[in-house]
Scaffold this motif. Structure first.
Motif, PDB file in Angstrom:
ATOM      1  N   SER A   1      90.958 -71.015 -47.802  1.00 41.39           N
ATOM      2  CA  SER A   1      92.362 -70.831 -48.168  1.00 41.39           C
ATOM      3  C   SER A   1      92.499 -70.467 -49.644  1.00 41.39           C
ATOM      4  N   LEU A   2      91.737 -71.141 -50.495  1.00 39.79           N
ATOM      5  CA  LEU A   2      91.767 -70.837 -51.932  1.00 39.79           C
ATOM      6  C   LEU A   2      91.215 -69.444 -52.211  1.00 39.79           C
ATOM      7  N   MET A   3      90.159 -69.071 -51.505  1.00 39.59           N
ATOM      8  CA  MET A   3      89.576 -67.742 -51.677  1.00 39.59           C
ATOM      9  C   MET A   3      90.585 -66.662 -51.318  1.00 39.59           C
ATOM     10  N   LYS A   4      91.272 -66.844 -50.193  1.00 41.11           N
ATOM     11  CA  LYS A   4      92.269 -65.852 -49.771  1.00 41.11           C
ATOM     12  C   LYS A   4      93.415 -65.770 -50.775  1.00 41.11           C
ATOM     13  N   ALA A   5      93.854 -66.893 -51.291  1.00 39.07           N
ATOM     14  CA  ALA A   5      94.971 -66.900 -52.237  1.00 39.07           C
ATOM     15  C   ALA A   5      94.586 -66.245 -53.560  1.00 39.07           C
ATOM     16  N   PHE A   6      93.407 -66.593 -54.068  1.00 42.34           N
ATOM     17  CA  PHE A   6      93.007 -66.055 -55.366  1.00 42.34           C
ATOM     18  C   PHE A   6      92.729 -64.558 -55.287  1.00 42.34           C
ATOM     19  N   TYR A   7      91.848 -64.148 -54.387  1.00 40.82           N
ATOM     20  CA  TYR A   7      91.509 -62.720 -54.308  1.00 40.82           C
ATOM     21  C   TYR A   7      92.684 -61.897 -53.784  1.00 40.82           C
ATOM     22  N   GLY A   8      93.521 -62.512 -52.926  1.00 45.18           N
ATOM     23  CA  GLY A   8      94.695 -61.800 -52.434  1.00 45.18           C
ATOM     24  C   GLY A   8      95.670 -61.452 -53.538  1.00 45.18           C
ATOM     25  N   ALA A   9      95.633 -62.219 -54.628  1.00 40.00           N
ATOM     26  CA  ALA A   9      96.496 -61.928 -55.773  1.00 40.00           C
ATOM     27  C   ALA A   9      95.950 -60.799 -56.638  1.00 40.00           C
ATOM     28  N   ALA A  10      94.642 -60.533 -56.532  1.00 43.99           N
ATOM     29  CA  ALA A  10      94.001 -59.573 -57.443  1.00 43.99           C
ATOM     30  C   ALA A  10      93.646 -58.237 -56.796  1.00 43.99           C
ATOM     31  N   VAL A  11      93.488 -58.212 -55.474  1.00 43.11           N
ATOM     32  CA  VAL A  11      93.094 -56.973 -54.792  1.00 43.11           C
ATOM     33  C   VAL A  11      94.081 -56.671 -53.681  1.00 43.11           C
TER      34      VAL A  11
END
Length: 445
Positions: A195-205
């Motif tokens: 969930s954290l991975m999706k939130a963080f990378y989803g904000a950048a790419v």
């Protein structure tokens, strides 16, 4: 029930108040740092090379994919800073590892950079951090190496801190895609980490592609590069067979690719270069031994691609003998292109280095011209070539060589002028035919 560390970090990522730390500011790390900073996160870049710090402090990029102006914007806005002091990792909420994963001389994985970096992170690890590996490696590395080193602190993955893997997908020189527009595969050690991975990378790419486990994500990267390695090996082998039959493999490929289904064009060359395709497949070969399973396809592709520089030099020697009546051992050769692919300065694993070495092993003398590489930097395998400088290909200079060997087809080269000045050209990239400059003294290899 979600852990307090998860809740806190989720809020920081959602509000863009999380600080990202990116370890390794090379071809992967620096473009990623810019993408993350542009998305609104504060970013600290870490690297052991003080020379990079000098360049970054001067707002000067050493990576083609990052323009000086773009770098200056993020630094001046306070969203990006760089340091060699790893104590700053304690202040980072998301830590991303972008360090090299080379092979040893025996083609075994060298995880020394990943392990050393993980130990540096462990020295500053605290609850509420997400640690991500982006370096290409064999399935199991994130969970069995990185996670184990971090849990040696007494903190636990999934409750105190979180671990994930997201393979880098950089393509130096590609003008159509950059870090923020390439879909990002993400995985995590448990549902909260994912969930954290999706939130963080989803904000950048632009888009993320979640998969079920870190090992799966690691396998995705290997599969992408094995696919390319095997198909390039296929056309390299076809090149040698068709050449013996008097058939032009490039003409065959150009005709075959008109089929609108069931075919994808790959092109032959003088060998494989870059940090990915010549190396990554052998990570799976090594790991497969644990399961007593052979990887014949991968190993055969490696053998074929590794043999290409020697094949090319053989064609060069044959052309010199037949066309110029001169042995390679008494010849001067200008190798055109040192970078492993066109329009970049990246010489990692470049076949051009091996071409120069083989020519000189056989008694010839080889110089090079590359508009992007003024001087050969230190390398692990080619120490004897360090410091050699690019030759300027004036008509008079080119005429002084017995042959020109085209290894990299940079767009900025004046091929028409080269065709007029050179007495013999051995073209491994089909560039002269593509430009309508075919001639009797241009030999394909």
């Amino acid at each position: 029930m979600a852990s307090p560390s998860f809740d806190t970090l989720s809020r920081k990522i959602e509000t863009r108040t999380a600080r990202a730390g990116i370890i390794g500011l090379g071809y992967v790390g620096l473009p990623l740092a810019m993408a993350v900073a542009r998305s609104g996160f504060a970013v600290t870049g870490f690297d052991i090379d003080p020379g990079k710090m000098v360049a970054l402090d001067a707002r000067r990029s050493y990576i083609d994919a990052v323009r000086d102006e773009a770098l200056a914007v993020e630094i001046d806005a306070g969203r990006f800073k760089a340091t060699t002091d790893f104590a700053g990792l304690a202040d980072c909420d998301v830590i991303i590892i972008c360090v090299p994963t080379p092979l040893t001389k025996h083609r075994d994985p060298d995880l020394s950079f990943v392990e050393a970096t993980s130990r540096s992170i462990a020295a500053h690890l605290r609850p509420g951090q997400l640690v991500v590996l982006e370096s290409t490696t064999y399935p199991g590395t994130t969970d069995d190496v990185v996670k184990v080193i971090l849990e040696g602190t007494g903190l636990k993955s999934g409750s105190d801190f979180f671990v994930g893997f997201s393979p880098e997908r950089e393509d130096p020189g590609n003008q159509h895609y950059h870090t923020a527009t390439i879909p990002k595969v993400v995985a995590g050690d448990g549902a909260e980490a994912l969930s954290l991975m999706k939130a963080f990378y989803g904000a950048a790419v632009s888009s993320v592609v979640p998969v079920s486990s870190n090992a799966t994500a690691e396998a995705v990267k290997l599969t992408e590069n094995i696919f390319r390695s095997v198909n390039i090996a296929l056309v390299n082998e076809l090149k040698t067979v068709y050449a013996a039959m008097g058939i032009d493999v490039w003409e065959v490929i150009d005709a075959a690719k008109t089929k609108p289904f069931g075919y994808m064009p790959f092109y032959p060359g003088p060998g494989l270069g870059g940090h990915c395709i010549p190396i990554d497949p052998f990570y799976l070969t090594w790991k497969s031994r644990e399961y007593e399973l052979p990887t014949r396809f991968i190993e055969l592709a490696g053998e074929i691609n590794s043999a290409m520089p020697r094949y090319v030099v053989g064609k060069l020697a044959e052309a010199l003998d037949i066309r110029a009546g001169k042995a390679l051992s008494r010849s001067r050769v200008l190798v055109l292109g040192l970078a492993y692919k066109k329009n970049v300065a990246d010489i990692r694993e470049s076949p051009s280095l091996r071409l120069i070495e083989i020519i000189e092993e056989r008694g010839g003398r080889a110089d090079y011209h590359d508009p992007f590489v003024a001087e050969i930097p230190p390398t692990r395998e080619y120490q004897a070539l360090k410091g050699r400088r690019s030759v300027t290909p004036t008509p008079e200079t080119v005429a002084g060589y017995d042959a020109v060997l085209v290894a990299t087809d940079h767009d900025s080269v004046d091929y028409a002028a080269l065709a007029k000045s050179a007495s013999l050209i051995v073209d491994t990239r089909n560039v002269f035919n593509r430009l309508g400059l075919s001639a009797d003294h241009v030999i394909k290899a």
